[in-house]
Design an enzyme around this catalytic site. Structure first.
Site, short mmCIF file in Angstrom:
data_model
loop_
_atom_site.label_atom_id
_atom_site.label_comp_id
_atom_site.label_asym_id
_atom_site.label_seq_id
_atom_site.Cartn_x
_atom_site.Cartn_y
_atom_site.Cartn_z
CG ASN A 78 -2.36 0.74 0.72
OD1 ASN A 78 -2.41 1.79 0.27
ND2 ASN A 78 -3.37 -0.17 0.89
NE ARG A 79 -2.01 4.72 -3.35
CZ ARG A 79 -3.07 3.87 -3.95
NH1 ARG A 79 -3.68 3.21 -2.67
NH2 ARG A 79 -3.56 3.33 -5.06
CG HIS A 104 1.55 -2.08 -3.84
ND1 HIS A 104 0.96 -2.17 -2.58
CD2 HIS A 104 0.41 -2.24 -5.03
CE1 HIS A 104 -0.17 -2.01 -2.68
NE2 HIS A 104 -0.70 -2.27 -3.99
CG HIS A 174 -1.85 -6.84 -5.10
ND1 HIS A 174 -2.61 -6.38 -6.17
CD2 HIS A 174 -1.70 -5.44 -4.52
CE1 HIS A 174 -3.29 -5.20 -5.91
NE2 HIS A 174 -2.54 -4.59 -5.15
CE1 TYR A 176 -4.08 -6.88 -9.11
CE2 TYR A 176 -6.10 -5.98 -10.01
CZ TYR A 176 -5.11 -5.91 -9.64
OH TYR A 176 -4.29 -4.62 -9.44
CG ASP A 244 -7.46 1.59 -4.23
OD1 ASP A 244 -7.06 0.85 -3.45
OD2 ASP A 244 -6.65 2.19 -4.97
CD GLN A 291 -6.30 -0.47 0.36
OE1 GLN A 291 -6.26 -0.34 1.56
NE2 GLN A 291 -6.52 0.60 -0.71
CD GLU A 318 -4.52 -4.81 -2.14
OE1 GLU A 318 -3.29 -4.55 -1.87
OE2 GLU A 318 -5.32 -4.42 -2.97
#
Lengths: 354, 417
Positions: A78-79, A104, A174, A176, A244, A291, A318
């Site tokens: 993440n950020r 990430h 991560h 999908y 998100d 997340q 996540e």
């Protein structure tokens, strides 16, 4: 008990693909490049198999992996705002790879690295040595993931990490998912998340404050379809172009004490059900954050089908610490110090509702 | 000091005698409990919708079922915030204009039923609809969806509307239904536009000795527990996303009460699931003796039948029937009867506050002890343990559908106009 076999097959670019197979012939394919989840073959209500993970058509895609398909994300999932944080009085500037944000793990994130496969009787174990200064982070970190697949269709991921100097750490997976195997988008999937609050973000997608989910599009305490929720008028959905956002998972009282660290017991935190195929995904984790990403930037990414992916063709759940937590009052919980062991367990279980 | 929130007076114009409307109201109730929004709800005492005088009603907002054109007309002159709820339309022009609309996605409901029948191995398809009327435009929309799917896949589908239900014409209606089903190629998968419609057809099939699901695999829409109780062969059904529709409508109105305007907002809600039961569990099975036997077992397993009676019904010797069963299914007739009884018992045990002794009797077990022994052998647990396990493991959606309308009773306060 885990009963599965592991086979390996060489692929391009020196990559090796490992397949975990359980007694019901469910198969999970994992690459040693980024310890990446490549495919997960699972039956639907009628016993028909499909790959429920999104991915690139060949190994080339995984060398850059701009969508972060299936990878283990580190050293920071993440950020981090402006790629900056202060640790023990020292300011650090780390890679900024999403505007001014760190995202990430930066340019050389864990998901792009060749991992070492270790012989382990318990499952597929991969390790990665991340040197001091990688992406700007301090300390030599040794990270390890153990993948296990049991006969109930549960893929369990155990992460551990140690360091020789204090460093922020936040590992996640991560993958999908698309539970219909790509027959359509994920808008009809029905999601539930055990969280009373989520983190509202600013224009940079950095959390500003926790908000109660009640009465908003973000309330998944009762199962709700994703597509209609995307259509609810909501400023937070407009800011992020969909979901998100990080959910603040309900915390149990009985925390597991580790030297210098506290973690939650492994508990079920989310389910996703696809009425068409009958497949159901249950997520459990020891983490506080989850997340939820509704695949807002998938448009045009070339996957394994003829057509490139479209928006909302996959979703991610996540399990992790909170985004930018290293810049919040709860920062100490995400710092790993020498002598401590970072532990995180997340399990994804695929089953079928008849 | 706690601020007392403004109380809004909201009318819910629904016909609560239908499961569809009731579940939407439950969703509205759920939304209100979660937000603590303060709404005084106006609902008729019998939960039916009466429109007389609605334009003079002194309130703040309305959520209404727009499937009935009378509602649409009656609310045309109302200047309060209104959120419409109803079926989706293939043609955008069919929606009421300049009003936010929350719809059940008729196309996806039919598609889910159709995909299920295809997976069950069927190649012929039909749709049992309703005579065209203003109040059931959703039935025509489901027909349209069926036609579109048939056209997409290049299949010749069959549509039958039949006649409306009335006591005097009942016998004729059933005869016509039987004649229609007889005229269809077999085996065939039939999608009924509602469970009520599916139940009628199922009854007609049983009357006429047409095996369900071997000859006719049948699926309805609504997942109406009443329709399930009234059929001897458990009825498969598509579950509509009604609770979410209610939450969505309440959310939109909640925002509108605070000044937001969503004139062009249209939110389509997909089905919430599919309840696959015996009526559509078609498996390609060739031998007519086995087919007939299965048809009989399905209907009477829980009444304590024995292999003898099944053989009598089919009209062959017990040993021949056993031979066919072994060859086609790999198990004995007795095993098959037991499997049905066990399934029935499992279903009943999943209902809260069910009594094990009663279940043993109603599922055709000769004693509670015998049911215990069968559970131990087949499932490795006692019926009680199975019940507890189910109560503990229930996935959220199932848990939700079991305790319908958690909040409605607590919240709704009826007022007179």
């Amino acid at each position: 008990m885990t009963h599965f076999t592991i086979t390996s097959a060489p692929a391009d670019h020196g990559i090796t693909l490992y397949t975990l197979r359980n007694a019901h012939d469910m198969r999970v394919v994992i690459s040693d490049r980024g310890a990446t989840l490549i495919s997960w073959w699972a039956p639907d209500r009628y016993g028909r198999e499909a790959d429920v993970l999104l991915g690139y058509p060949d190994c080339d895609g995984y060398l850059a992996n701009p969508a972060f398909f299936g990878g283990v994300i580190g050293r920071w999932g993440n950020r981090i705002a402006n790629g900056r944080f202060t640790l023990d009085g020292v300011d650090y500037q780390i890679d900024r790879n999403e505007g001014d944000n760190h995202l990430h793990g930066g340019k050389g994130g864990f998901h792009l690295m060749p991992w070492q496969v270790q012989t382990d009787p318990e499952g597929l174990r991969m390790t990665l040595a991340s040197p001091d200064g990688a992406a700007g982070f301090p300390g030599n970190v040794l990270a390890s993931v153990l993948y296990r697949l049991d006969d109930d269709g549960q893929l369990r991921i155990d992460y551990t990490a140690t360091t020789d100097a204090p460093t922020p750490i936040n590992l996640t997976s991560h993958g999908y998912f698309n539970l219909n195997g790509g027959a359509g988008d994920i808008c009809d999937h029905i999601l539930s998340i055990d969280a009373d609050a989520y983190l509202q973000v600013d224009r940079r997608l950095i959390p500003e404050k926790a908000a109660n989910v009640a009465g908003s599009a973000f309330d998944f305490r009762q199962p709700a379809p994703i597509g209609p929720r995307l259509a609810w008028p909501d400023e937070q959905l407009s800011v992020a172009g969909g979901f998100d956002h990080c959910y603040c998972l309900r915390r149990e009282n009985d925390v597991v004490e580790e030297p210098g660290r506290k973690v939650q017991p492994l508990r079920d935190v989310a389910t996703v059900y696809d009425p068409g195929s009958g497949r159901e995904l249950t997520v459990s984790t020891t983490e506080n954050g989850l997340q939820f990403y509704s695949g807002n930037f998938l448009k045009g990414v070339q996957g394994r089908a003829m057509q490139p992916y479209a928006i909302h063709d996959g979703f991610c759940l996540e399990a992790q610490a909170y985004p930018d937590q290293v810049n919040t009052p709860e920062r100490e919980a995400v710092i790993l110090r020498p002598g401590q062991v970072y532990r995180q367990t997340t399990a994804y279980r695929l089953s079928v509702r008849k | 000091m706690t601020r007392v929130p403004t109380v809004h007076r909201i009318a819910l114009l629904f016909n609560g005698n239908k499961i569809f409307d009731r579940d939407i109201i439950a969703g509205i109730g759920e939304y209100l409990t979660s937000t603590r929004a303060s709404w005084d709800l106006y609902l008729e005492e019998d939960f039916r919708c009466r429109l007389q005088g609605i334009e003079r009603w002194q309130g703040h907002g309305i959520i209404a079922d727009f499937d009935d054109p009378a509602t649409c007309e009656a609310l045309a002159g109302v200047h309060l915030p209104v959120v419409a709820v109803g079926g989706s339309y293939a043609d955008a022009a069919d929606y009421p204009q300049a009003i936010p609309y929350v719809a059940t996605d008729n196309f996806k409901l039919v598609k889910l039923a159709y995909d299920h029948l295809i997976e069950a191995g069927l190649q012929n398809f039909a749709c049992f609809s309703l005579p065209k009327a203003d109040v059931n435009r959703w039935a025509q929309e489901r027909e349209k969806a069926f036609e579109a799917l048939m056209q997409r896949d290049g299949i010749q589908g069959h549509i039958y509307r039949g006649v409306g239900t009335s006591a005097p014409s009942w016998d004729t209606a059933v005869e016509q239904q039987i004649a229609w089903v007889r005229s269809l190629p077999k085996p065939i998968g039939i999608i009924a536009v509602t469970d009520a419609r599916a139940r009628q057809l199922l009854q007609a099939c049983l009357c006429a000795g047409i095996a369900v699901p071997e000859q006719v695999a049948l699926i309805g829409i609504d997942n109406d527990p009443l329709a399930r109780i009234l059929t001897r062969v458990p009825l498969s059904s598509v579950i509509q996303g009604t609770v979410e529709m209610g939450r969505t409508a309440a959310h939109l109105l909640h925002q509108m009460l605070h000044g937001a305007r969503f004139a062009d907002t249209r939110i389509l809600v997909p089905p919430a699931g599919i309840n696959v039961l015996a009526s559509s569990r078609h498996e390609a099975r060739n031998h007519p003796h086995v087919m007939q036997a299965m048809h009989f077992i399905r209907q009477y397993a829980c009444q304590g039948i024995k292999t003898e009676q099944v053989a009598d019904y089919v009209g062959i010797s017990r040993s021949s029937l056993e031979w066919y069963f072994r060859r086609e299914l790999g198990r004995s007739v007795h095993d098959e009867i037991l499997r049905f009884k066990l399934d029935a018992a499992k279903r009943l045990l999943q209902q809260a506050d069910s009594n094990v002794a009663d279940i043993a009797v109603s599922c055709g077990f000769t004693s509670v002890q015998y049911m215990h022994a069968v559970f131990k052998r087949e499932l490795g647990c006692t019926p009680r343990e199975y019940q507890e396990q189910m109560a503990g493991d229930a996935p959220p959606a199932v848990a939700l559908s079991r305790k319908k309308s958690p909040a409605v009773g607590a919240i709704l306060r009826e007022h007179n106009v």
